[in-house]
Scaffold this motif. Structure first.
Motif, mmCIF file in Angstrom:
data_model
loop_
_atom_site.group_PDB
_atom_site.id
_atom_site.type_symbol
_atom_site.label_atom_id
_atom_site.label_comp_id
_atom_site.label_asym_id
_atom_site.label_seq_id
_atom_site.Cartn_x
_atom_site.Cartn_y
_atom_site.Cartn_z
ATOM 1 N N MET A 180 0.831 -1.200 0.000
ATOM 2 C CA MET A 180 0.000 0.000 0.000
ATOM 3 C C MET A 180 0.871 1.258 0.000
ATOM 4 O O MET A 180 0.618 2.204 -0.748
ATOM 5 C CB MET A 180 -0.916 -0.002 1.226
ATOM 6 N N VAL A 181 1.909 1.260 0.813
ATOM 7 C CA VAL A 181 2.788 2.432 0.896
ATOM 8 C C VAL A 181 3.537 2.638 -0.413
ATOM 9 O O VAL A 181 3.734 3.780 -0.860
ATOM 10 C CB VAL A 181 3.775 2.275 2.071
ATOM 11 N N GLU A 182 3.948 1.559 -1.042
ATOM 12 C CA GLU A 182 4.752 1.663 -2.264
ATOM 13 C C GLU A 182 3.963 2.153 -3.472
ATOM 14 O O GLU A 182 4.551 2.455 -4.510
ATOM 15 C CB GLU A 182 5.390 0.307 -2.572
ATOM 16 N N THR A 183 2.641 2.238 -3.366
ATOM 17 C CA THR A 183 1.846 2.752 -4.490
ATOM 18 C C THR A 183 2.032 4.252 -4.677
ATOM 19 O O THR A 183 1.600 4.815 -5.679
ATOM 20 C CB THR A 183 0.347 2.491 -4.261
ATOM 21 N N GLN A 184 2.647 4.907 -3.673
ATOM 22 C CA GLN A 184 2.824 6.366 -3.669
ATOM 23 C C GLN A 184 1.490 7.105 -3.585
ATOM 24 O O GLN A 184 1.380 8.265 -3.999
ATOM 25 C CB GLN A 184 3.619 6.818 -4.900
ATOM 26 N N MET A 185 0.481 6.428 -3.039
ATOM 27 C CA MET A 185 -0.753 7.119 -2.715
ATOM 28 C C MET A 185 -0.493 8.011 -1.502
ATOM 29 O O MET A 185 0.535 7.906 -0.835
ATOM 30 C CB MET A 185 -1.882 6.120 -2.421
ATOM 31 N N ARG A 186 -1.423 8.857 -1.198
ATOM 32 C CA ARG A 186 -1.307 9.764 -0.058
ATOM 33 C C ARG A 186 -1.751 9.011 1.210
ATOM 34 O O ARG A 186 -2.845 9.190 1.709
ATOM 35 C CB ARG A 186 -2.166 11.003 -0.282
ATOM 36 N N ILE A 187 -0.868 8.161 1.714
ATOM 37 C CA ILE A 187 -1.190 7.353 2.883
ATOM 38 C C ILE A 187 -1.015 8.211 4.136
ATOM 39 O O ILE A 187 0.094 8.650 4.451
ATOM 40 C CB ILE A 187 -0.292 6.103 2.970
ATOM 41 N N PHE A 188 -2.108 8.431 4.840
ATOM 42 C CA PHE A 188 -2.068 9.250 6.052
ATOM 43 C C PHE A 188 -1.739 8.414 7.283
ATOM 44 O O PHE A 188 -1.082 8.880 8.220
ATOM 45 C CB PHE A 188 -3.418 9.946 6.250
ATOM 46 N N GLY A 189 -2.203 7.188 7.296
ATOM 47 C CA GLY A 189 -1.980 6.325 8.450
ATOM 48 C C GLY A 189 -2.305 4.885 8.115
ATOM 49 O O GLY A 189 -2.641 4.548 6.976
ATOM 50 N N LEU A 190 -2.208 4.035 9.124
ATOM 51 C CA LEU A 190 -2.501 2.608 8.976
ATOM 52 C C LEU A 190 -3.493 2.206 10.054
ATOM 53 O O LEU A 190 -3.346 2.592 11.220
ATOM 54 C CB LEU A 190 -1.218 1.779 9.113
ATOM 55 N N GLY A 191 -4.497 1.424 9.659
ATOM 56 C CA GLY A 191 -5.529 1.016 10.596
ATOM 57 C C GLY A 191 -5.336 -0.407 11.090
ATOM 58 O O GLY A 191 -5.051 -1.313 10.299
ATOM 59 N N PHE A 192 -5.492 -0.606 12.396
ATOM 60 C CA PHE A 192 -5.353 -1.931 13.000
ATOM 61 C C PHE A 192 -6.526 -2.168 13.958
ATOM 62 O O PHE A 192 -6.460 -1.798 15.136
ATOM 63 C CB PHE A 192 -4.036 -2.043 13.763
ATOM 64 N N PRO A 193 -7.600 -2.790 13.498
ATOM 65 C CA PRO A 193 -8.749 -3.051 14.374
ATOM 66 C C PRO A 193 -8.514 -4.280 15.253
ATOM 67 O O PRO A 193 -9.022 -5.367 14.995
ATOM 68 C CB PRO A 193 -9.895 -3.279 13.377
ATOM 69 N N LEU A 194 -7.741 -4.080 16.298
ATOM 70 C CA LEU A 194 -7.416 -5.188 17.195
ATOM 71 C C LEU A 194 -8.066 -4.964 18.556
ATOM 72 O O LEU A 194 -8.477 -3.863 18.909
ATOM 73 C CB LEU A 194 -5.897 -5.333 17.341
ATOM 74 N N SER A 195 -8.167 -6.044 19.333
ATOM 75 C CA SER A 195 -8.779 -5.950 20.657
ATOM 76 C C SER A 195 -7.776 -6.159 21.776
ATOM 77 O O SER A 195 -8.018 -5.759 22.918
ATOM 78 C CB SER A 195 -9.897 -6.985 20.793
ATOM 79 N N GLY A 196 -6.663 -6.806 21.483
ATOM 80 C CA GLY A 196 -5.685 -7.114 22.521
ATOM 81 C C GLY A 196 -5.740 -8.539 23.016
ATOM 82 O O GLY A 196 -4.922 -8.955 23.839
ATOM 83 N N ILE A 197 -6.691 -9.333 22.498
ATOM 84 C CA ILE A 197 -6.756 -10.735 22.931
ATOM 85 C C ILE A 197 -5.513 -11.496 22.498
ATOM 86 O O ILE A 197 -5.203 -12.557 23.040
ATOM 87 C CB ILE A 197 -8.022 -11.436 22.394
ATOM 88 N N GLY A 198 -4.768 -10.939 21.544
ATOM 89 C CA GLY A 198 -3.539 -11.573 21.089
ATOM 90 C C GLY A 198 -2.476 -11.657 22.166
ATOM 91 O O GLY A 198 -1.516 -12.426 22.036
ATOM 92 N N HIS A 199 -2.633 -10.880 23.246
ATOM 93 C CA HIS A 199 -1.683 -10.977 24.356
ATOM 94 C C HIS A 199 -1.759 -12.344 25.025
ATOM 95 O O HIS A 199 -0.844 -12.728 25.757
ATOM 96 C CB HIS A 199 -1.953 -9.879 25.383
ATOM 97 N N GLY A 200 -2.852 -13.057 24.768
ATOM 98 C CA GLY A 200 -2.989 -14.396 25.342
ATOM 99 C C GLY A 200 -2.298 -15.473 24.534
ATOM 100 O O GLY A 200 -2.368 -16.660 24.877
ATOM 101 N N VAL A 201 -1.605 -15.095 23.467
ATOM 102 C CA VAL A 201 -0.902 -16.054 22.599
ATOM 103 C C VAL A 201 0.556 -16.155 23.033
ATOM 104 O O VAL A 201 1.286 -15.162 23.048
ATOM 105 C CB VAL A 201 -0.980 -15.615 21.123
ATOM 106 N N ASN A 202 0.988 -17.354 23.367
ATOM 107 C CA ASN A 202 2.387 -17.606 23.699
ATOM 108 C C ASN A 202 3.045 -18.261 22.488
ATOM 109 O O ASN A 202 2.792 -19.429 22.195
ATOM 110 C CB ASN A 202 2.495 -18.516 24.926
#
Length: 370
Positions: free
Chosen positions: A209-231
């Motif tokens: 996405m970044v390499e397309t040279q579009m006007r990327i303002f930010g990156l979205g990460f819809p996470l909850s944090g349940i991944g902290h339970g992964v060892n």
């Protein structure tokens, strides 16, 4: 922050809260995403309002219209429902998206409007916004990888419409890496537990996405944090009640969240000039009598595995949770609670503060016994 798209710097700017669907007041009959709610959210500081809101939309006869009401079930045209979902009649008017944006910007030229597009809406919205130069520094489009596998594929989708020649320069974009798209991007089965493959696929998608040279303002990460339970060392996964998760397709949901958590760390180091955008709402699903938190909606357009029941947006937005995970900008469903969390004027615990029906009922029973 006024003029977000031109003034925000993730390395020094304060955390920004964006009211999802405006600032409703149901006691006064002000539904979310109605014009009054959106105007309140973007009125500017002089009118005791903010400068941002996120708007969801639906396409009707090739034109985008604003969706409103918290349950999204009160929208019907004279000829009948206009979406795949069952809608009920409403006395609230159907608002054309462009008219809505013009109205908000006429009241506050420093406002920023976040638009959210999950399928080919992204390409259509980018095309639409690119042809309205006045929206350049006021409108941002969030896009999701459900119908395109990399940046070049998205660019091709946009060019298949009729964008402005300089659309890459005109339109601010936030690519959103949805956790349930990781197996699709990695070309692996839904229940794959190969962390490296999923991580590399998500990373490659962001880079593309970044390499397309579009006007990327930010990156979205819809996470909850349940991944902290992964060892990752023992390959064991524990849920929010510290119970061992064993079903492969449920373990996969936790692993996706862990991948996003780690990609946030990588993205902040690799692209420090890009904002990290998260949401404060979480969702839930059930399998074999157990309820689990997850960080995506109803499995659309990716189908849920057999036996898994989605409860959609059943959980409340979690105050302050994205703050713990590195967000610069938070799309808020409980705006006042999230504001308290940022300012430190009220404290919350997560997951204890989640409206988590199974846990709360059990705790109420325990307190009654005590």
């Amino acid at each position: 922050m006024p003029n977000l798209l031109t003034e925000f710097d993730p390395t020094i700017s304060p955390i920004q809260l964006v009211p999802h669907h405006g600032l409703p007041d149901y006691a006064k009959g002000i539904s979310d995403s109605c014009m009054t709610a959106l105007q309140s959210a973007t009125a500017g500081e002089k009118k005791e309002g903010g400068n941002m809101t996120e708007i969801n939309h639906e396409w009707i006869n090739q034109k985008p219209y604003v969706i409103h009401d918290a349950t999204s079930d009160q929208q019907t045209l004279p000829e009948g429902p206009w979406s795949r979902l069952p809608y009920n009649s409403s006395n609230l008017s159907i608002i054309p998206l462009q008219s809505c944006i013009w109205d908000l910007l006429s009241r506050n030229s420093a406002a920023t409007i976040f638009l959210n597009a999950q399928n080919d809406d992204g390409a259509k919205l980018v095309t639409l916004i690119s042809n309205i130069p006045a929206f350049k520094n006021n409108v941002l489009v969030q896009i999701h990888p459900y119908v395109f596998r990399d940046g070049s594929e998205f660019v091709n989708m946009v060019t298949n419409f009729t964008p402005a020649i300089d659309w890459k320069y005109m339109v601010a974009i936030v690519p959103v890496l949805d956790p349930d798209t990781l197996p699709m991007l990695a070309h692996t089965p839904y229940e794959s537990l190969d962390y490296d493959v999923l991580y590399n696929a998500g990373q490659a998608w962001i880079v593309s996405m970044v390499e397309t040279q579009m006007r990327i303002f930010g990156l979205g990460f819809p996470l909850s944090g349940i991944g902290h339970g992964v060892n990752l060392n023992t390959c064991e996964i524990y849920d929010l009640d510290n119970n061992l998760v064993t079903a492969p397709h449920i373990k996969a949901i936790f692993l996706w969240d862990r991948v996003l958590l780690d990609l946030v760390t990588w993205a902040k180091k690799t692209y420090p000039a890009l904002a990290i955008v998260m949401v404060s709402v979480t969702y839930s699903c059930s399998y074999d009598g157990t309820r689990y938190t997850n960080s995506f909606h109803i499995g659309h357009p990716i189908k849920w595995p057999e036996g898994v029941e989605s409860h959609g947006r059943e959980l409340m937005a979690i105050p302050g949770n994205p703050l713990w995970h590195g967000a610069n900008i938070i799309i808020c469903d409980r705006m006042n609670d999230n504001l308290n969390a940022v300012l430190g004027t009220k404290t919350y615990t997560w997951p204890d503060d989640v409206d988590y029906a199974t846990r709360n009922v059990r705790r109420m029973a325990q307190n009654t016994v005590e």
